[in-house]
Design a protein around this motif. Sequence first.
Motif, PDB file in Angstrom:
ATOM      1  N   VAL A 163      -8.126   5.980  13.251  1.00 24.40           N
ATOM      2  CA  VAL A 163      -9.130   7.016  13.028  1.00 24.40           C
ATOM      3  C   VAL A 163      -9.331   7.149  11.528  1.00 24.40           C
ATOM      4  O   VAL A 163      -8.359   7.299  10.779  1.00 24.40           O
ATOM      5  CB  VAL A 163      -8.675   8.373  13.617  1.00 24.40           C
ATOM      6  N   TRP A 164     -10.566   7.090  11.085  1.00 23.69           N
ATOM      7  CA  TRP A 164     -10.846   7.139   9.655  1.00 23.69           C
ATOM      8  C   TRP A 164     -10.451   8.496   9.076  1.00 23.69           C
ATOM      9  O   TRP A 164     -10.719   9.538   9.648  1.00 23.69           O
ATOM     10  CB  TRP A 164     -12.335   6.903   9.407  1.00 23.69           C
ATOM     11  N   GLY A 165      -9.789   8.451   7.921  1.00 17.80           N
ATOM     12  CA  GLY A 165      -9.460   9.673   7.198  1.00 17.80           C
ATOM     13  C   GLY A 165      -8.052  10.178   7.406  1.00 17.80           C
ATOM     14  O   GLY A 165      -7.745  11.317   7.029  1.00 17.80           O
ATOM     15  N   THR A 166      -7.167   9.356   7.975  1.00 15.83           N
ATOM     16  CA  THR A 166      -5.787   9.802   8.219  1.00 15.83           C
ATOM     17  C   THR A 166      -4.802   9.236   7.189  1.00 15.83           C
ATOM     18  O   THR A 166      -3.595   9.283   7.391  1.00 15.83           O
ATOM     19  CB  THR A 166      -5.330   9.406   9.634  1.00 15.83           C
ATOM     20  N   LEU A 167      -5.315   8.706   6.109  1.00 11.00           N
ATOM     21  CA  LEU A 167      -4.456   8.146   5.062  1.00 11.00           C
ATOM     22  C   LEU A 167      -3.621   9.249   4.412  1.00 11.00           C
ATOM     23  O   LEU A 167      -4.152  10.278   4.003  1.00 11.00           O
ATOM     24  CB  LEU A 167      -5.318   7.464   3.999  1.00 11.00           C
ATOM     25  N   PRO A 168      -2.296   9.086   4.321  1.00 10.75           N
ATOM     26  CA  PRO A 168      -1.456  10.110   3.683  1.00 10.75           C
ATOM     27  C   PRO A 168      -1.796  10.285   2.203  1.00 10.75           C
ATOM     28  O   PRO A 168      -2.348   9.382   1.559  1.00 10.75           O
ATOM     29  CB  PRO A 168      -0.036   9.551   3.858  1.00 10.75           C
ATOM     30  N   GLU A 169      -1.439  11.424   1.646  1.00  9.69           N
ATOM     31  CA  GLU A 169      -1.690  11.700   0.229  1.00  9.69           C
ATOM     32  C   GLU A 169      -0.583  11.125  -0.651  1.00  9.69           C
ATOM     33  O   GLU A 169       0.527  10.864  -0.191  1.00  9.69           O
ATOM     34  CB  GLU A 169      -1.795  13.203   0.001  1.00  9.69           C
ATOM     35  N   LYS A 170      -0.909  10.932  -1.909  1.00  9.35           N
ATOM     36  CA  LYS A 170       0.036  10.541  -2.961  1.00  9.35           C
ATOM     37  C   LYS A 170       0.777   9.236  -2.647  1.00  9.35           C
ATOM     38  O   LYS A 170       1.995   9.128  -2.794  1.00  9.35           O
ATOM     39  CB  LYS A 170       1.051  11.672  -3.217  1.00  9.35           C
ATOM     40  N   LEU A 171       0.025   8.254  -2.199  1.00  4.35           N
ATOM     41  CA  LEU A 171       0.623   6.943  -1.940  1.00  4.35           C
ATOM     42  C   LEU A 171       0.804   6.186  -3.250  1.00  4.35           C
ATOM     43  O   LEU A 171      -0.089   6.168  -4.099  1.00  4.35           O
ATOM     44  CB  LEU A 171      -0.273   6.130  -1.001  1.00  4.35           C
ATOM     45  N   GLN A 172       1.942   5.554  -3.394  1.00  2.30           N
ATOM     46  CA  GLN A 172       2.242   4.758  -4.594  1.00  2.30           C
ATOM     47  C   GLN A 172       2.083   3.281  -4.250  1.00  2.30           C
ATOM     48  O   GLN A 172       2.773   2.747  -3.397  1.00  2.30           O
ATOM     49  CB  GLN A 172       3.666   5.028  -5.076  1.00  2.30           C
ATOM     50  N   ILE A 173       1.152   2.640  -4.922  1.00  3.70           N
ATOM     51  CA  ILE A 173       0.910   1.218  -4.707  1.00  3.70           C
ATOM     52  C   ILE A 173       2.074   0.400  -5.277  1.00  3.70           C
ATOM     53  O   ILE A 173       2.585   0.690  -6.357  1.00  3.70           O
ATOM     54  CB  ILE A 173      -0.413   0.785  -5.386  1.00  3.70           C
ATOM     55  N   ASN A 174       2.488  -0.615  -4.542  1.00  2.78           N
ATOM     56  CA  ASN A 174       3.537  -1.526  -5.003  1.00  2.78           C
ATOM     57  C   ASN A 174       2.963  -2.926  -5.079  1.00  2.78           C
ATOM     58  O   ASN A 174       3.156  -3.744  -4.180  1.00  2.78           O
ATOM     59  CB  ASN A 174       4.726  -1.510  -4.045  1.00  2.78           C
ATOM     60  N   LEU A 186       0.804  -1.218   0.000  1.00  2.00           N
ATOM     61  CA  LEU A 186       0.000   0.000   0.000  1.00  2.00           C
ATOM     62  C   LEU A 186       0.842   1.275   0.000  1.00  2.00           C
ATOM     63  O   LEU A 186       0.301   2.379   0.032  1.00  2.00           O
ATOM     64  CB  LEU A 186      -0.925   0.020   1.218  1.00  2.00           C
ATOM     65  N   GLY A 187       2.168   1.131  -0.034  1.00  2.00           N
ATOM     66  CA  GLY A 187       3.036   2.297  -0.075  1.00  2.00           C
ATOM     67  C   GLY A 187       3.089   3.062   1.235  1.00  2.00           C
ATOM     68  O   GLY A 187       3.382   4.265   1.254  1.00  2.00           O
ATOM     69  N   LEU A 188       2.848   2.372   2.355  1.00  2.00           N
ATOM     70  CA  LEU A 188       2.775   3.041   3.651  1.00  2.00           C
ATOM     71  C   LEU A 188       4.010   2.839   4.523  1.00  2.00           C
ATOM     72  O   LEU A 188       4.047   3.312   5.663  1.00  2.00           O
ATOM     73  CB  LEU A 188       1.543   2.536   4.412  1.00  2.00           C
ATOM     74  N   THR A 189       5.011   2.175   4.010  1.00  2.00           N
ATOM     75  CA  THR A 189       6.195   1.853   4.813  1.00  2.00           C
ATOM     76  C   THR A 189       6.848   3.097   5.408  1.00  2.00           C
ATOM     77  O   THR A 189       7.352   3.069   6.534  1.00  2.00           O
ATOM     78  CB  THR A 189       7.221   1.089   3.957  1.00  2.00           C
ATOM     79  N   ASP A 190       6.852   4.193   4.679  1.00  2.00           N
ATOM     80  CA  ASP A 190       7.514   5.415   5.151  1.00  2.00           C
ATOM     81  C   ASP A 190       6.584   6.336   5.938  1.00  2.00           C
ATOM     82  O   ASP A 190       6.889   7.519   6.138  1.00  2.00           O
ATOM     83  CB  ASP A 190       8.089   6.186   3.955  1.00  2.00           C
ATOM     84  N   HIS A 191       5.446   5.810   6.389  1.00  2.00           N
ATOM     85  CA  HIS A 191       4.484   6.628   7.130  1.00  2.00           C
ATOM     86  C   HIS A 191       4.108   5.958   8.452  1.00  2.00           C
ATOM     87  O   HIS A 191       2.941   5.621   8.681  1.00  2.00           O
ATOM     88  CB  HIS A 191       3.234   6.872   6.289  1.00  2.00           C
ATOM     89  N   PRO A 192       5.086   5.742   9.350  1.00  2.00           N
ATOM     90  CA  PRO A 192       4.809   5.019  10.599  1.00  2.00           C
ATOM     91  C   PRO A 192       3.778   5.695  11.485  1.00  2.00           C
ATOM     92  O   PRO A 192       3.163   5.049  12.325  1.00  2.00           O
ATOM     93  CB  PRO A 192       6.179   4.960  11.282  1.00  2.00           C
ATOM     94  N   GLN A 193       3.574   6.996  11.308  1.00  2.00           N
ATOM     95  CA  GLN A 193       2.644   7.723  12.168  1.00  2.00           C
ATOM     96  C   GLN A 193       1.197   7.285  11.964  1.00  2.00           C
ATOM     97  O   GLN A 193       0.334   7.558  12.807  1.00  2.00           O
ATOM     98  CB  GLN A 193       2.766   9.233  11.931  1.00  2.00           C
ATOM     99  N   VAL A 194       0.891   6.605  10.861  1.00  2.00           N
ATOM    100  CA  VAL A 194      -0.491   6.162  10.619  1.00  2.00           C
ATOM    101  C   VAL A 194      -0.612   4.641  10.682  1.00  2.00           C
ATOM    102  O   VAL A 194      -1.589   4.072  10.211  1.00  2.00           O
ATOM    103  CB  VAL A 194      -1.004   6.664   9.246  1.00  2.00           C
TER     104      VAL A 194
END
Length: 296
Positions: free
Chosen positions: A138-149, A123-131
Amino acid sequence: DFGNLLSRTTAMINKYRDGLVPECAEITPLEEEICNLATQVRKEVEENLERLDFSNALTSIWRLIGRLNKYVDETAPWALAKDLDQKSRLDTVLYTFVEALRIITILIEPFMPKVPAKVWTQLGLTDHPQVLNWDALVWGTLPEKLQINRGEALFPRIEVAKEIISIDKNSEIVQTKAEKLKEPDSKTEEITIEDFSKVDLRVAKVISAEKVEKADKLLKLEVEMGSERRTVVSGIAKHYSPEELVGKSVVLVANLKPVKLRGILSQGMILAVSGEGDTLEVLMPVSGIPSGAKVK
């Protein structure tokens, strides 16, 4: 199932949005329902973890997964992709899938600790440990411009099923369900001495104890077992204050598979006896037996 949902989501984002997770546009009652369900499931999982009721916690999580699978059919992203006027609607649908997968993955971490890292990569979230922690449920805290792998299907149905079965069997070793306690005449499955010998019971001394934040029933204990120290999370806060336990000896299931409870890695389970009503008493050896001694 969860694995299939992850694969379908990453495939659709690759196909319809060139691998970039779109921003959420206008939501409908469908998205509101899923958001509310995610909030409700988080509460149910927390309550069940406080009771160490792993089976019902998993049932709640899989109810959210089932709702998302239905959401696929209700929204039909493949049909939305064919209509340019439905671009923003498709963005919302794809965003909803990714945000729900993020929340589900955090919820299943205590049961499947090896799974989240693989999901974060896809889901491209590896560099976003805060979420990616419990406080970020909490719904709606997904970071912007995530690149799917997108990768291979990492979670076939059969593998997930086996892991759940393993968790259930592991918890059954040390957990007697309340219904059985109320039925003294009911038959209990007999085990052999070889079965019993698989459970490693040890005397452990409580070095420190404190309440787990935002968990009324949980205590975090630091125990000494011979020369080894461990952290154990126990659902006994309603019956014992931390001060009552420090310095006392308890009986620890020492070879129980570690599990994360409220973000704390619990390395064993304290044995206790429950009686009628809401009474509970921790087993405490009183004859000066040293910590680390094996209970036979």
